[in-house]
Design an enzyme around this catalytic site. Structure first.
Site, PDB file in Angstrom:
ATOM      1  N   PHE B 124     -16.792  -3.727   2.412  1.00 40.14           N
ATOM      2  CA  PHE B 124     -16.507  -3.627   3.907  1.00 40.14           C
ATOM      3  C   PHE B 124     -16.059  -4.514   4.516  1.00 40.14           C
ATOM      4  CE2 PHE B 124     -18.099  -2.121   8.017  1.00 40.14           C
ATOM      5  CZ  PHE B 124     -18.087  -0.781   8.226  1.00 40.14           C
ATOM      6  N   GLY B 127     -14.578  -2.165   8.912  1.00 35.52           N
ATOM      7  CA  GLY B 127     -14.921  -0.686   8.883  1.00 35.52           C
ATOM      8  C   GLY B 127     -13.876   0.163   9.776  1.00 35.52           C
ATOM      9  N   GLU B 256      -7.630  -1.558  -2.546  1.00 34.56           N
ATOM     10  CA  GLU B 256      -8.630  -0.923  -1.861  1.00 34.56           C
ATOM     11  C   GLU B 256     -10.054  -1.187  -2.364  1.00 34.56           C
ATOM     12  OE1 GLU B 256      -7.411   2.924  -0.282  1.00 34.56           O
ATOM     13  OE2 GLU B 256      -5.402   2.686  -0.272  1.00 34.56           O
ATOM     14  N   ALA B 258     -10.675  -1.334  -5.537  1.00 33.96           N
ATOM     15  CA  ALA B 258     -10.961  -0.526  -6.694  1.00 33.96           C
ATOM     16  C   ALA B 258     -11.182  -1.877  -7.767  1.00 33.96           C
ATOM     17  CB  ALA B 258      -9.976   0.478  -7.093  1.00 33.96           C
ATOM     18  N   LEU B 259     -10.350  -3.045  -7.487  1.00 30.44           N
ATOM     19  CA  LEU B 259     -10.343  -3.905  -8.444  1.00 30.44           C
ATOM     20  C   LEU B 259     -11.085  -4.993  -8.529  1.00 30.44           C
ATOM     21  CD1 LEU B 259      -6.402  -3.858  -9.162  1.00 30.44           C
ATOM     22  CD2 LEU B 259      -8.292  -2.438 -10.378  1.00 30.44           C
ATOM     23  N   ARG B 387      -9.117   7.773  22.428  1.00 35.95           N
ATOM     24  CA  ARG B 387      -9.637   8.741  21.328  1.00 35.95           C
ATOM     25  C   ARG B 387     -10.869   9.164  21.097  1.00 35.95           C
ATOM     26  NH1 ARG B 387     -10.108   7.685  15.522  1.00 35.95           N
ATOM     27  NH2 ARG B 387     -11.300   6.104  16.479  1.00 35.95           N
ATOM     28  N   TYR B 448       5.603   7.511  12.802  1.00 38.93           N
ATOM     29  CA  TYR B 448       4.060   7.402  13.213  1.00 38.93           C
ATOM     30  C   TYR B 448       3.742   8.697  14.274  1.00 38.93           C
ATOM     31  CZ  TYR B 448      -0.459   5.268  14.353  1.00 38.93           C
ATOM     32  OH  TYR B 448      -1.814   5.128  14.395  1.00 38.93           O
TER      33      TYR B 448
END
Lengths: 528, 528
Positions: B124, B127, B256, B258-259, B387, B448
């Protein structure tokens, strides 16, 4: 034109005897006392080669050759040590069979067959590896196939809107440029081996192009790549950029045939340049020249050419009397005066002086070159032929290259030069070490070294190997890369293994086990 | 400043009630009939959370927090669907423990402990994931630790010669810029999340910076990276360029979490720009504007800013009445008139007209911005706060992005817009779709998209999810990437799995098994 079976390029373009005599005389002046007796290559038919251990299956027989000279010419690359061993008739590792697939289906069929039988496969493009990448220098009882991709050399598709082209991996530089020319496009990727190396080879070895700054490695020009592995084909999506996981292309780039066989790729192409600007700047203070180059590399100007030659290199290859910087800009979009003027201003700020006013041209056909840069360019393309002529005259003539951050460059340069000189001294071979920058980045240069030494006929391979160990160690001590654009192959493994993180090697092994479960692909490359 | 526990950024910078009222009124005009009743976030203390399944070992207890709100604020990222679920008090997956290492040794100790116990670890940074990358959305009986790197935020070393800095992974954008400023340097990497996201997060997700062309992904700015895996630490050599095997850094970029856990990196920095040029060009014919942008992207001019806003986007966020191109150049080395003049000429060739003459400045402090570009930039940074205010008023407000080659852009744009509009129609939520280019490459743009629709309170997450499926399918059909710079996370997995070659996933699995043998790192990310 006939490719030389033992040395660089074509037999037609090799140095004539009179050219070779002039060269030898020049070298004799540089290194008085050198034994420059010319030695002729042997008759290849007279060279003993072990019987082929591999028999082609009927379905693939039409693609296979066990011709004696064919096997010999796939037994080595084009390093100095390869050429000299060929001259000596030393072929230490000869593939059992040369296979020339004509389609991706052929490649897959060959990999299936070799996986079944446990036969090793060495992918072979133009065969110009200078690091032992195509030499089957390993024991493999089931035999070795050299997989020559040269039959697959077409430009399959051109996307003019996106400026990209789908090109087969076996295309040589001139072949793909000829096919792009009618569309008005060019890949503009000119390694020294351009005429004799292939797109697939460039991708597999992360080759460096002729642009001195900006996107210049082949890595940057790959939009998507297709690879056939023993487990099947793998193709990335055509994308200008992506953030979806680690890049699949970047796993293949630099994999040197150990993960799969590149069969084709979508490459970023560009319009042929119309505007060019060229200048040569000389620096009596070489360190000041280095600072000028660094400033230019960090300026955002991105010259197409920014080759910095040290005084020895400049004398040998450009007839200049001090260090020189060969500067060039090119564009298909706009005139280049502001770019060149600022780059020249930077050079002047660091004590450089123009050898003549910058030359600007705006025709697609006329090429702007200053005298010194022209001389250097011609020499650049002729160098491998000269290397062969000198190698046959007992000279040790080889190059090696690296890259490092700017803060380490002075130490690296000094350490590498001292190591090479000390190695030559202790071998008793008088010689010189030269240095130029082939590429420069904002955070560091890619120095390219040349060694010219008078060796002993019959021992120059071993003599060079000793020098190579010394400079490899020096590069490693200075935290440079063992190769910026010549790949790892078999010759760089000892230093590659110390350079790459151990856990990355573990990860790569894990990846290889998935793609090449039997381990037939280019054994000994990168892993194992 | 207090970080919002449920929404974007700081509570101090959130829209005031009066600002929110003005915004709601504007939206009400755009989408008449929308129910814009404001809903307040719940009291976080009143939200039920499962008891923590994980007890910190004594040696790590000082780094661990099982505080209720701490756990809640590590249970989600900052996607629209995350913010709305927080507003609704829906926390579907809450980590058992938040761990804040202060050193790399702490990171290694946490990974050792978690490997021993089979506890999942979700790295993290700030965030701000908008793709479910930090939400522990998976079953894991042994429990889940959120590994918050924010305590590791120092610039450890600056190499002014090479223009590079060694920076800890937990540094937020402003933190690292503050530490670089005394040296006169800047990373100049400004994603929209700049204030609240970290270097490590950018690297792990292949984030996109604010430069519209040229080296702009964080990938291009990484000189070397250090990663702690369950098997130990892995660090690449600092190199400006290399051809030694596949790039170790490119395996980590986009991994991300994962490694391994990125702990620090040498990053390419630059001098703060002194010269700037800015212009805004309007295009009544949007397609002509696209062609102008493509020509600029292929020109080699490399503007720092080259944002193309469609007419709706321009109206909403820049008060303009047609499509506009926001153009900017910047340099620490040279004035920029020739660059801007040529870019403007290209725009004129395609029917664009300057809204006012280009503005040039040459002070490091003064910023050159045209009116429209200024308005758009401010809106850009305020967008996430807007937003949040709109999300609390039943609006569906979300963005998604992709990249494709130029030849596919028209189809992609039409297909994606139609898919979003059709999804909104079938959901009965009136809304608009906007499009801009955030980045452009010679071979394609990164479009985008924005969606603004009047949803139904309590159902906007599910409504958005349906729109997202429709646009994800449309992007996939058009062969775009499912993400150019927002990463894959958990939200993009279905399309990522169809985009990346299956054999690349196999290779990545093989690599992961080597680095994370027990499979504790961010389960469900990229693989499995």
């Amino acid at each position: 034109m006939g490719r030389s079976w033992w040395g660089w390029g074509t037999t037609e373009d090799a140095l004539s005897s009179s050219e070779a005599e002039v060269l030898a005389a020049n070298v004799g002046q540089l290194l008085p006392g050198a034994d420059l007796t010319a030695h002729e290559p042997p008759d290849p038919r007279a060279i003993a080669v072990p019987a082929s251990r591999v028999e082609a299956p009927v379905t693939l027989a039409h693609l296979c050759s066990d011709d004696h000279v064919d096997r010999l010419s796939h037994a080595h690359g084009q390093a100095f040590r390869d050429v000299v061993r060929a001259l000596l008739g030393r072929f230490d590792h000869v593939p059992d069979l040369v296979v020339r697939p004509r389609s991706e289906a052929d490649v897959a069929a060959v990999l299936d067959w070799c996986t079944d039988r446990g036969i090793a496969v060495v992918p072979f493009g133009g065969g110009t590896s200078v690091v032992g990448g195509v030499e089957p220098r390993f024991a493999h009882d089931a035999g070795v196939v050299s997989l020559d991709l040269r039959e697959m050399s077409r430009v399959l598709e051109v996307d003019a809107t996106s400026q990209a082209a789908l090109i087969e991996a076996g295309a040589l530089g001139p072949e793909l440029e000829e096919q792009l020319r009618p569309y008005g496009y060019t890949l503009r990727f000119y390694p020294q081996s351009f005429e004799f190396s292939t797109l697939g080879g460039w991708i597999a070895t992360r080759a460096g192009g002729h642009f001195a700054t900006g996107p210049t490695h082949i890595d940057d020009l790959v939009e998507s790549v297709r690879t056939v592995t023993p487990r099947g084909a793998m193709e990335s999506r055509r994308l200008p950029g992506s953030g979806a996981g680690p890049s699949p292309d970047r796993l293949i780039l630099g994999s040197e045939g150990a993960l799969g066989v590149v069969t084709r790729a979508w490459m970023r192409i560009r319009e042929r340049p119309r505007w060019r600007a060229a200048a040569t700047v000389s620096f009596t203070d070489e360190n000041a020249g280095v600072r000028a180059v660094r400033t230019i590399a960090q300026s955002g100007l991105q010259p197409a050419n920014c080759r910095f030659l040290d005084a020895v290199e400049a004398a040998i290859n450009a007839g200049a009397s001090s260090a020189i910087l060969v500067l060039g800009f090119e564009s298909a979009d706009h005139p280049l005066e502001p770019w060149m003027e600022r780059a020249v201003e930077i050079c002047r700020d660091h004590g450089g002086s123009l050898t003549e006013p910058p030359r600007y041209t705006d025709s697609a056909d006329e090429v702007a070159r200053s005298g010194a840069s022209d001389a250097w360019r011609s020499a650049f393309l002729r160098m491998p032929y000269q290397r062969d002529a000198l190698a046959a005259r007992s000279m040790i003539v080889e190059t090696f290259e690296t890259a490092c951050t700017w803060d380490r460059y002075d130490d690296l340069r000094a350490g590498v030069t001292a190591a090479a000189e000390e190695a030559m001294r202790s071998l008793g071979v008088p010689g010189v070490v030269t240095c130029r920058f082939t590429h420069v980045y904002p955070d560091g240069p890619a120095p390219y070294f040349g060694v010219y030494a008078a060796g002993t006929w019959g021992s120059t391979v071993e003599q060079w190997d000793e020098i190579k160990v010394a400079v490899g160690e020096a590069i490693n001590r200075a935290c440079g890369t063992i190769t910026h654009h010549h790949a790892v192959g078999r010759d760089h493994r000892p230093w590659y293994d110390r350079q790459r993180p151990d856990l990355f090697a573990a990860a790569l092994s894990g990846a290889k086990r998935e793609l090449d479960p039997v381990g037939i692909l280019n054994p000994g490359i990168l892993l194992g």
